[in-house]
Write a protein that holds these residues in place. Structure first.
Motif, short mmCIF file in Angstrom:
data_model
loop_
_atom_site.label_atom_id
_atom_site.label_comp_id
_atom_site.label_asym_id
_atom_site.label_seq_id
_atom_site.Cartn_x
_atom_site.Cartn_y
_atom_site.Cartn_z
N HIS A 97 -45.89 43.09 -2.48
CA HIS A 97 -45.51 42.77 -3.86
C HIS A 97 -44.57 41.57 -3.85
O HIS A 97 -43.52 41.63 -3.22
CB HIS A 97 -44.74 43.93 -4.51
CG HIS A 97 -45.54 45.18 -4.61
ND1 HIS A 97 -45.77 46.00 -3.54
CD2 HIS A 97 -46.17 45.75 -5.67
CE1 HIS A 97 -46.51 47.01 -3.93
NE2 HIS A 97 -46.77 46.89 -5.21
N LYS B 17 -47.16 41.29 -17.44
CA LYS B 17 -46.40 42.41 -18.02
C LYS B 17 -45.96 43.30 -16.85
O LYS B 17 -46.74 44.12 -16.37
CB LYS B 17 -47.29 43.17 -19.00
CG LYS B 17 -46.52 43.92 -20.04
CD LYS B 17 -47.41 44.29 -21.23
CE LYS B 17 -46.66 45.18 -22.21
NZ LYS B 17 -46.43 46.53 -21.70
N ILE C 5 -48.97 52.00 -9.67
CA ILE C 5 -48.57 50.81 -8.93
C ILE C 5 -47.70 51.26 -7.77
O ILE C 5 -47.34 52.45 -7.70
CB ILE C 5 -47.78 49.82 -9.83
CG1 ILE C 5 -46.67 50.58 -10.56
CG2 ILE C 5 -48.71 49.09 -10.78
CD1 ILE C 5 -45.88 49.73 -11.51
N1 SAM Z 1 -52.74 51.27 -6.84
C1 SAM Z 1 -52.63 50.05 -6.09
C2 SAM Z 1 -51.15 49.72 -5.89
O1 SAM Z 1 -50.32 50.58 -6.17
O2 SAM Z 1 -50.82 48.64 -5.41
C3 SAM Z 1 -53.40 48.90 -6.72
C4 SAM Z 1 -53.73 49.00 -8.20
S1 SAM Z 1 -52.59 48.16 -9.24
C5 SAM Z 1 -53.29 48.55 -10.81
C6 SAM Z 1 -52.98 46.47 -8.99
C7 SAM Z 1 -52.43 45.59 -10.06
O3 SAM Z 1 -51.14 46.02 -10.44
C8 SAM Z 1 -52.30 44.16 -9.61
O4 SAM Z 1 -52.95 43.33 -10.52
C9 SAM Z 1 -50.79 43.90 -9.61
O5 SAM Z 1 -50.46 42.59 -10.01
C10 SAM Z 1 -50.30 44.92 -10.58
N2 SAM Z 1 -48.93 45.36 -10.34
C11 SAM Z 1 -48.36 45.68 -9.17
N3 SAM Z 1 -47.07 46.01 -9.33
C12 SAM Z 1 -46.81 45.90 -10.66
C13 SAM Z 1 -45.66 46.11 -11.47
N4 SAM Z 1 -44.51 46.50 -10.95
N5 SAM Z 1 -45.78 45.90 -12.79
C14 SAM Z 1 -46.97 45.52 -13.34
N6 SAM Z 1 -48.09 45.31 -12.63
C15 SAM Z 1 -48.01 45.49 -11.31
#
Ligand code: SAM
Length: 122
Positions: free
Chosen positions: A34, A71, A93
């Motif tokens: 991240h 967002k 996430i």
């Molecule tokens: N479940 C997996 C994980 O936890 O990494 C992947 C799915 S998650 C829906 C992937 C997306 O979430 C990416 O497009 C990423 O940019 C977004 N994402 C990751 N951390 C985030 C956060 N703190 N706030 C918003 N979006 C986030």
């Protein structure tokens, strides 16, 4: 236990105009998934993960601004860890940037950090 006690600092960040290749390199070199995207003042503008990089490759995108998530779900230093754990679960996430009252990025907390904490408890 408060988030402050778990947060990784200093946090690795990137900027909107940065090359996707450099962002990918930062992830690999630092063994992270991240990366908060900040402006010149350190204010949070988005987040990018390896999932977004994969998406960029799949769709032939080259600019970070085209693939970052704008967002962002965040945490604050004075929040209890269990509240943040529930937020991580709710939004599906695995990492949250920690921001101050001006939305400046102070650190990051991941599901991995929380698992490690729980693993330590006897
Ligand atoms: N479940 C997996 C994980 O936890 O990494 C992947 C799915 S998650 C829906 C992937 C997306 O979430 C990416 O497009 C990423 O940019 C977004 N994402 C990751 N951390 C985030 C956060 N703190 N706030 C918003 N979006 C986030």
């Amino acid at each position: 236990i408060m988030v402050r006690e778990l947060e990784s600092k200093p946090v690795i960040i990137t900027h909107q105009e940065d090359d996707l290749k450099d962002v990918a390199r930062k992830m690999v070199d630092n063994n992270i998934n991240h990366i908060p995207v900040v402006d010149s003042e350190g204010v949070l503008r988005g987040i990018v993960t390896s999932w977004d990089i994969a998406d960029a490759v799949a769709r032939g995108k080259r600019k970070l601004r085209d693939i970052m998530t704008r967002k962002v779900v965040v945490a604050r230093e004075n929040e209890p860890v269990d509240v943040v754990a529930r937020r991580i679960d709710k939004y599906n996430i695995s990492g949250l940037p920690i921001v101050d009252d001006e939305n400046r990025v102070k650190g990051i907390v991941t599901a991995e950090d929380i698992s490690r904490l729980i693993g330590k408890v006897d």
